[in-house]
Write an enzyme that holds these catalytic residues in place. Structure first.
Site: not given
Ligand code: AMP
Length: 228
Positions: A13, A88, A127, A160, A171
């Site tokens: 994404k 989410r 990654r 990361r 996750r």
């Molecule tokens: P991402 O970079 O989108 O994979 O997000 C990394 C982390 O940020 C996730 O595993 C969550 O801990 C937090 N996070 C990101 N977006 C959300 C969301 N919409 N709601 C809750 N936690 C989020």
């Protein structure tokens, strides 16, 4: 165009959102990036979010909703945006609908990136991200030419904290439990488009998304001119 990219972590994404954002000249709004920036800056929000992110859990709705609301209300989001990683949960989706409704707007499209569990684990565990410019690499599929350094800016490449094997599995569990239901939510509202993100080249997927957006824009403008 108000667009959401939905799908499991590691579905591509973020990579696609970057390209589509440049192509369509609308901002890429990533909830994950906004939260990581808050963590790095040591803000109150960042302090609250840090623990959840490191464990692979969702940050509480209210914290994320506040960050996203602020971002969407900025001037550059008026003509549209690509939302990546938000919503989410069902309650986040409802807040977003309500917020856009209050602005006299609504989502145009939700792209659901479908990808196998194996691909996700492979992609995330390899990654690497540039600590300076944020560019994405993969140890095997998209290696940098200078070992451990970014080809674009020379910055150091890091894994990361939440891309470690046990956190990746957490996750995915969280995605399955709390986010997957949104596929049905958006299917019912008729705006869901599925994108196969498994073994196709990145450019092919971008073209697929871009064509669907163009098609929708054209249909909207025909409807706007009263042509059916
Ligand atoms: P991402 O970079 O989108 O994979 O997000 C990394 C982390 O940020 C996730 O595993 C969550 O801990 C937090 N996070 C990101 N977006 C959300 C969301 N919409 N709601 C809750 N936690 C989020």
């Amino acid at each position: 165009m108000m667009i959401v990219f939905l799908g499991p972590p590691g579905a591509g994404k973020g990579t696609q959102a970057e390209t589509i954002s440049k192509e369509k000249k609308i901002p890429h709004i990533s909830s994950g990036n906004l939260l990581r920036e808050a963590v790095e800056a040591g803000t109150e929000t960042g302090k609250k979010a840090r623990n959840y992110i490191e464990k692979g859990l969702l940050v509480p709705d209210q914290i994320v909703v506040d960050i996203i609301k602020d971002r969407i209300l900025k001037n550059d989001s008026k003509a549209g945006f690509v939302l990546d990683g938000f919503p989410r949960t069902l309650s986040q989706a409802k807040v977003l609908d309500e917020m856009l409704k209050n602005l006299g707007k609504s989502l145009d499209m939700v792209f659901y990136f479908s990808v196998s569990r194996e691909s996700v684990v492979q992609r995330l565990s390899g990654r690497l991200i540039c600590g300076t410019c944020g560019a994405n690499y993969h140890k095997i599929y998209v290696p940098s030419s200078k070992d451990g350094l970014c080809d674009k800016c020379g910055g150091k490449l890091n894994q990361r904290a939440d891309d470690k094997p046990e956190t990746i599995l957490e996750r995915l569990r969280v995605y399955h439990e709390q986010t997957e239901g949104l596929i049905d939510y958006y299917k019912k509202s008729g705006i869901l488009r599925e994108i196969l993100s498994d073994d196709r080249r990145i450019e092919m997927i971008t073209k697929n998304i871009s064509d669907i957006i163009e098609d929708t824009v054209q249909k909207k403008s025909l409807i706007g001119r009263g042509v059916n």
